[in-house]
Design a protein around this motif. Structure first.
Motif, PDB file in Angstrom:
ATOM      1  N   ASP A 284      -8.487  -3.641  -1.575  1.00 44.11           N
ATOM      2  CA  ASP A 284      -7.391  -3.112  -0.692  1.00 44.11           C
ATOM      3  C   ASP A 284      -7.132  -4.276   0.478  1.00 44.11           C
ATOM      4  O   ASP A 284      -6.614  -3.751   1.566  1.00 44.11           O
ATOM      5  CB  ASP A 284      -7.352  -1.659  -0.245  1.00 44.11           C
ATOM      6  CG  ASP A 284      -6.490  -0.643  -1.105  1.00 44.11           C
ATOM      7  OD1 ASP A 284      -5.651  -1.619  -1.808  1.00 44.11           O
ATOM      8  OD2 ASP A 284      -5.959   0.187  -0.469  1.00 44.11           O
ATOM      9  N   ARG A 285      -7.710  -5.488   0.278  1.00 43.84           N
ATOM     10  CA  ARG A 285      -7.649  -6.237   1.499  1.00 43.84           C
ATOM     11  C   ARG A 285      -6.603  -7.146   1.586  1.00 43.84           C
ATOM     12  O   ARG A 285      -6.284  -7.660   2.721  1.00 43.84           O
ATOM     13  CB  ARG A 285      -9.029  -7.136   1.328  1.00 43.84           C
ATOM     14  CG  ARG A 285     -10.298  -6.439   1.595  1.00 43.84           C
ATOM     15  CD  ARG A 285     -11.492  -7.192   1.501  1.00 43.84           C
ATOM     16  NE  ARG A 285     -11.600  -8.245   0.417  1.00 43.84           N
ATOM     17  CZ  ARG A 285     -12.008  -9.510   0.447  1.00 43.84           C
ATOM     18  NH1 ARG A 285     -12.491 -10.037   1.541  1.00 43.84           N
ATOM     19  NH2 ARG A 285     -12.010 -10.218  -0.602  1.00 43.84           N
ATOM     20  N   GLY A 286      -5.639  -6.871   0.739  1.00 44.19           N
ATOM     21  CA  GLY A 286      -4.492  -7.724   1.120  1.00 44.19           C
ATOM     22  C   GLY A 286      -4.377  -8.877   0.752  1.00 44.19           C
ATOM     23  O   GLY A 286      -5.377  -9.684   0.400  1.00 44.19           O
ATOM     24  N   ILE A 287      -3.184  -9.499   0.670  1.00 45.19           N
ATOM     25  CA  ILE A 287      -3.025 -11.083   0.307  1.00 45.19           C
ATOM     26  C   ILE A 287      -3.587 -11.998   1.394  1.00 45.19           C
ATOM     27  O   ILE A 287      -3.919 -13.156   1.372  1.00 45.19           O
ATOM     28  CB  ILE A 287      -1.708 -11.451  -0.178  1.00 45.19           C
ATOM     29  CG1 ILE A 287      -1.699 -12.577  -1.021  1.00 45.19           C
ATOM     30  CG2 ILE A 287      -0.998 -11.339   1.127  1.00 45.19           C
ATOM     31  CD1 ILE A 287      -2.180 -12.605  -2.132  1.00 45.19           C
ATOM     32  N   LYS A 288      -3.603 -11.200   2.744  1.00 47.39           N
ATOM     33  CA  LYS A 288      -3.975 -12.004   4.063  1.00 47.39           C
ATOM     34  C   LYS A 288      -5.193 -12.969   3.845  1.00 47.39           C
ATOM     35  O   LYS A 288      -5.294 -13.759   4.420  1.00 47.39           O
ATOM     36  CB  LYS A 288      -3.784 -11.179   5.192  1.00 47.39           C
ATOM     37  CG  LYS A 288      -2.471 -10.769   5.506  1.00 47.39           C
ATOM     38  CD  LYS A 288      -2.154 -10.125   6.838  1.00 47.39           C
ATOM     39  CE  LYS A 288      -0.620  -9.964   6.888  1.00 47.39           C
ATOM     40  NZ  LYS A 288      -0.459  -8.624   6.404  1.00 47.39           N
TER      41      LYS A 288
ATOM     42  N   ARG B 142       1.088  -1.303  -0.204  1.00 47.88           N
ATOM     43  CA  ARG B 142      -0.033  -0.008  -0.023  1.00 47.88           C
ATOM     44  C   ARG B 142       1.061   1.219  -0.133  1.00 47.88           C
ATOM     45  O   ARG B 142       0.206   2.151  -0.750  1.00 47.88           O
ATOM     46  CB  ARG B 142      -0.973   0.059   1.058  1.00 47.88           C
ATOM     47  CG  ARG B 142      -1.997  -0.817   1.010  1.00 47.88           C
ATOM     48  CD  ARG B 142      -3.185  -0.794   2.302  1.00 47.88           C
ATOM     49  NE  ARG B 142      -2.510  -0.867   3.580  1.00 47.88           N
ATOM     50  CZ  ARG B 142      -2.467  -1.828   4.413  1.00 47.88           C
ATOM     51  NH1 ARG B 142      -2.878  -3.175   3.883  1.00 47.88           N
ATOM     52  NH2 ARG B 142      -1.867  -1.634   5.540  1.00 47.88           N
ATOM     53  N   GLU B 143       1.885   1.184   0.881  1.00 44.58           N
ATOM     54  CA  GLU B 143       2.758   2.448   0.644  1.00 44.58           C
ATOM     55  C   GLU B 143       3.396   2.724  -0.360  1.00 44.58           C
ATOM     56  O   GLU B 143       3.619   3.838  -0.710  1.00 44.58           O
ATOM     57  CB  GLU B 143       3.873   2.242   1.931  1.00 44.58           C
ATOM     58  CG  GLU B 143       3.381   2.263   3.349  1.00 44.58           C
ATOM     59  CD  GLU B 143       4.292   1.972   4.547  1.00 44.58           C
ATOM     60  OE1 GLU B 143       4.001   1.986   5.622  1.00 44.58           O
ATOM     61  OE2 GLU B 143       5.552   1.147   4.085  1.00 44.58           O
TER      62      GLU B 143
ATOM     63  N   CYS C 106      -0.081  -7.360  -1.370  1.00 43.20           N
ATOM     64  CA  CYS C 106      -0.757  -6.466  -2.418  1.00 43.20           C
ATOM     65  C   CYS C 106      -1.303  -5.526  -2.192  1.00 43.20           C
ATOM     66  O   CYS C 106      -2.113  -5.367  -0.876  1.00 43.20           O
ATOM     67  CB  CYS C 106      -1.317  -7.545  -3.233  1.00 43.20           C
ATOM     68  SG  CYS C 106      -2.979  -8.242  -2.576  1.00 43.20           S
ATOM     69  N   ALA C 107      -1.638  -4.566  -3.016  1.00 40.66           N
ATOM     70  CA  ALA C 107      -2.692  -3.340  -2.851  1.00 40.66           C
ATOM     71  C   ALA C 107      -3.344  -2.968  -4.216  1.00 40.66           C
ATOM     72  O   ALA C 107      -2.406  -2.936  -5.248  1.00 40.66           O
ATOM     73  CB  ALA C 107      -1.668  -2.188  -2.164  1.00 40.66           C
TER      74      ALA C 107
END
Ligand code: GDP
Ligand code: GDP
Ligand code: MN
Ligand code: MN
Ligand code: MN
Ligand code: MN
Lengths: 249, 249
Positions: B226-230, B129-130, B166-167
């Motif tokens: 934007d929930r990411g890979i988790k 994200r950053e 990921c983002a």
């Protein structure tokens, strides 16, 4: 490095006996060293691997597993007939007779007529070699062929493309002995290149009604051999995850 | 569909504090919806995740596992400190504190100085994200960012690229409810798109001294979130393979 990956457009509904190489040759202008990737589903259709669900009589084991998986016992019987061993009962993860380990022995009911099932090709490495040779005959180009399926994984949600057959491309690229940026020898890296190719192609083929079961990857430099994908299937003796699953059953 | 995938050239040796987004912005002309993929190794370097091997004192457990794996006990201690649970003792497969399951907790010794180890980024989704936000700031373009590592798999030889963060791209694309070519609803297909993207990028990045830790994938239409890979890491409760491995230990 720069590669491109694109689907072959206007592929018809594939029927038993269709010449997949000709379907590609008529629709794409191949170049030497292209990797031509086929969804296993159309290879199966072309090879007549479609069977009537009703053509089978489920055993007691199939009935039990069907109940557990809320599935048709006849479908489960086909799965068992295509497996050498069950690894998980629900979801039904099996060691297939083809060598790969996957859910439901890779048998599909989507993208085929109701009441029918589609088995994996009998020997996808052989199918890949045949299509590769036929492409050479039709186009004069030397290409690699990869046959893919969509599979789940341990530990992670989400299914990805994997190779179930290949010709003209090495399944794995052994990097042991190559050096890293600091001059140290790599000790363990064996790149699963052909599975990465399969994932790349699968991502653009889609899974539903896209109608794009053939993709071409162009510009990638790969190691060539004809040993097929079977070299990357771990045996029962060397696969500790399989062993743990067998023991738990 | 047609996509292209290419590496960013002339990337320097990455040091702690380096601005990875700027390194991309200075070397590539980004377009909206590009997927910019970074090997975790350089994200780790930029974030100062390099540690001296000698800075740690191995416990008895680390010594035992080191013997079994013919490894340095200090290296194994770092692995244990980055894991919540061991799944296999040899090879040393662990549940990492980051959420993913992999060999040696994803700790690298290749492509970094001798005597040092490189841990995975603390939170690769946050890092993604950053970098994505910083790329927007520098280029005005809205892109997705994926951070990859090279991992082994169950059942198959060969390591492939997977996403560890990921983002701007959904880790999985849920196709349930979409229809196939015959109008039937798909019942189970959840595409692991971001892992397929990672494999595609990893294939062109290489594993040794290629020096190409950044790849751009252009032309792919993906689902954004934007929930990411988790979201795609299976929990202990739902993961039957993990459970079998825990029980066997
Ligand atoms: N044109 C065409 N596309 C097909 C056919 N069968 C499947 N597809 C497409 O091929 C792609 C992969 O299909 P899928 O069922 O996921 O195949 P699998 O991954 O090999 O099991 C999707 O885009 C389907 O729409 C066919 O007979 N003709
Ligand atoms: N230019 C540059 N390339 C790097 C650096 N570190 C790793 N690489 C390259 O990045 C790619 C992936 O490296 P690898 O060690 O496999 O990273 P991992 O998969 O994230 O563990 C290879 O092409 C390496 O040569 C770096 O600091 N600078
Ligand atoms: Mn299939
Ligand atoms: Mn598929
Ligand atoms: Mn790594
Ligand atoms: Mn790598």
């Amino acid at each position: 490095m720069k590669i491109s990956a694109f689907t072959v457009e206007d592929v018809p509904m594939i029927q038993k006996g269709d010449d997949l190489a000709k379907i590609v040759a008529d629709r794409a202008c191949l170049e030497n060293d292209d990797i031509v990737v086929f969804a296993s589903t159309i290879v199966s259709k072309a090879e007549g691997r479609r069977f009537l669900l009703d053509a089978i009589e489920p055993t007691a084991e199939a009935r039990e597993l069907a109940l557990l998986n809320k599935e048709d016992p006849k479908f489960i019987q086909y799965v068992l007939d295509n497996s050498t061993r069950v690894l998980l009962k629900h979801p039904l993860l099996v060691q297939t007779i083809y060598g790969n380990v996957c859910i439901n022995a890779g048998i599909d009911r989507s993208n085929t007529e109701s009441g029918y099932i589609l088995l994996l090709p009998e020997d996808s490495d052989r199918s890949a070699r045949e299509i590769r040779d036929r492409l050479k005959e039709l186009t004069g180009k030397t290409v690699a062929v990869v046959i893919t399926d969509t599979n789940g994984r341990s530990f992670r949600e989400g299914q990805i493309g994997v190779a179930v057959g290949c010709a003209g491309i090495a399944a794995v690229h052994d990097r042991r002995g190559d050096v890293d940026l600091f001059g140290h020898e790599l000790k363990i890296t064996i790149q699963g290149i052909t599975d990465e190719v399969a994932s790349c192609a699968n991502m653009i083929m889609g899974e539903a009604n896209e109608g794009t079961p053939i993709a071409i990857i162009r510009g990638y430099r790969y190691v060539k051999d004809d040993r097929g994908i079977k070299v990357c299937y771990r045996s029962d003796e060397t696969d500790l995850v399989k062993q743990a699953l067998y023991e738990k059953l």
